[in-house]
Design an enzyme around this catalytic site. Sequence first.
Site, PDB file in Angstrom:
ATOM      1  N   GLU A  41       1.017  -1.204   0.017  1.00 31.65           N
ATOM      2  CA  GLU A  41      -0.005   0.034  -0.046  1.00 31.65           C
ATOM      3  C   GLU A  41       0.897   1.106   0.042  1.00 31.65           C
ATOM      4  OE1 GLU A  41      -3.200   0.571  -0.358  1.00 31.65           O
ATOM      5  OE2 GLU A  41      -3.535  -1.481  -0.769  1.00 31.65           O
ATOM      6  N   CYS A 206     -17.878  -2.230 -17.390  1.00 30.30           N
ATOM      7  CA  CYS A 206     -18.134  -1.784 -15.976  1.00 30.30           C
ATOM      8  C   CYS A 206     -19.375  -2.248 -15.507  1.00 30.30           C
ATOM      9  CB  CYS A 206     -18.174  -0.308 -15.831  1.00 30.30           C
ATOM     10  SG  CYS A 206     -18.621   0.422 -14.230  1.00 30.30           S
ATOM     11  N   CYS A 212     -24.425   4.426 -12.869  1.00 24.70           N
ATOM     12  CA  CYS A 212     -23.507   5.470 -12.905  1.00 24.70           C
ATOM     13  C   CYS A 212     -24.095   6.796 -13.516  1.00 24.70           C
ATOM     14  CB  CYS A 212     -22.199   5.080 -13.606  1.00 24.70           C
ATOM     15  SG  CYS A 212     -20.906   6.288 -13.791  1.00 24.70           S
TER      16      CYS A 212
HETATM   17  S1  SF4 Z   1     -17.592   6.109 -15.680  1.00 25.97           S
HETATM   18 FE1  SF4 Z   1     -19.116   5.050 -14.581  1.00 25.97          FE
HETATM   19  S2  SF4 Z   1     -19.974   3.659 -15.897  1.00 25.97           S
HETATM   20 FE2  SF4 Z   1     -17.929   4.311 -16.896  1.00 25.97          FE
HETATM   21  S3  SF4 Z   1     -16.397   3.168 -15.904  1.00 25.97           S
HETATM   22 FE3  SF4 Z   1     -16.384   4.612 -14.569  1.00 25.97          FE
HETATM   23  S4  SF4 Z   1     -17.828   4.081 -13.050  1.00 25.97           S
HETATM   24 FE4  SF4 Z   1     -18.311   2.611 -14.926  1.00 25.97          FE
END
Ligand code: SF4
Length: 354
Positions: A41, A206, A212
Site C-alpha cells: 500500500e 463496467c 453511474c
Molecule cells: S464512468 Fe461510470 S460506468 Fe464508466 S467505468 Fe466509470 S464507474 Fe463505470
Amino acid sequence: MINKQRIDDFQSRVLAWYDYAGRKFLPWQQDITPYKVWLSEIMLQQTQVNTVIPYFNRFLSLYPTVYDLAAANQDEVLRAWAGLGYYARARNLHKTAQIIVDDYQGCFPKTVALLSNLPGIGLSTAGAIAAIAYHEHAAILDGNVKRVLSRVFAISGWSGDSRVLQTYWDIARTLTPKQRVRDYTQAMMDLGALVCTRTQARCEDCPLSSACLAYQTNTIEIYPTKKPKKILPVKHTIMLVLENDQGEILLEKRPLSGIWGGLWSFPEFDVLNSLQVWYEAFHGKGFNPQTITGFRHTFTHYHLEITAIHLSTSSGCKPFLNESQQFIALSSLSDYGKPVPVDKILGVYCHDLA
Ligand code: SF4
C-alpha cells in the site's frame, strides 16, 4: 443519502465483477500478511502496480519480515527504494517498522485509529490494511476509489476541499460491506485502475454502468473535479559533478528532512558565480566549467531546472570536504541511494566518457 437497495446493488455488482475480473495474483495477494499489505500500500501510493512489483519483490527478499526492515540501516532502505520517488515514504516505512517492533511486539494494530497514527499511514492506507489484512469493516479512499465514486454519484468539487472530502468518505463508508470486505476493497481499487481509468473509462465493461450518473448523463470527463490550476514556480540549480584525478566523483549525503532526504546527491549552487567562488577557494585558478546536461525535474510544488556542470580537481588540490561529502569511484556509485535526476546526470556523464 443512499438507500439500502442502492447500497446492496452497488456492493453485489462490485463483488460479482471482482469474482471474474479482479486481480488475485499480485505478489502481495499471496499468503497475505499485514506486513505485505502495508508494504504494497505504501509503494502503491502515487505509483502504478507494474512499477511497484519488482520493488516489492526485492524489498521482500531483502527484508522478509518487519523485524528485518526495522533492523536495517536507513541508507540501505533508501537504496532499495531509489527510483520509486517520494522518498519520505521510505523513511516513514523504516520508522514505522521500528515502532511496530518496539511498541507492538512486531504485530500491526488492527484498527484504523491506531494504524493511522503511524508515520506515513493515512486514513485510506489504514483502511486498506485493516480491511485486507484483518477483514475489519474499514473504508478506503485512494485516487482510484475517488474516481469511481465521483463518477457513479456525480460528486462535484475538488476532493482537496475538506467538505467535498467528507462527502467522499461518507459515501465510501456507507458502501463498504461488512461481509467480504477484503474482496470489496481490492475490487474498488481494481475497478479504478482497470476499468474506470483516468483517461479512457471502459464503461461497456463496467458493472456499475447502469447506476453511474456520469455515464448515464454523458458527463464522465468532468469527474472527478480537477484541482484548481496553479502555476508552479520554477527554481534553478547547478549540480556540480566534481571529478578528482582518480576519476572519482564527489557526492554528498542530503539532510534527512527536505527533498531527497538521506539520499546522495551532487553539491548544488544557485548560480555559476557562487560555484566559481567555492571552487577557487580551494582550488585556485583553473575554473573551466563544462555543461554535461540540463533538464527540468518537476516536484509537486515547483519545477526545478537543473544544469549539471563538470569540473576537475588537479593533483595536490585538497578540497575541504565537509563530513557529509565524499569522493566515490564510478564502480561503487550503485551502492549509494540517489535521486532520479542524479542517476540521469551520471548516465549522461558515463555515456560521454565511454
Ligand atoms: S464512468 Fe461510470 S460506468 Fe464508466 S467505468 Fe466509470 S464507474 Fe463505470
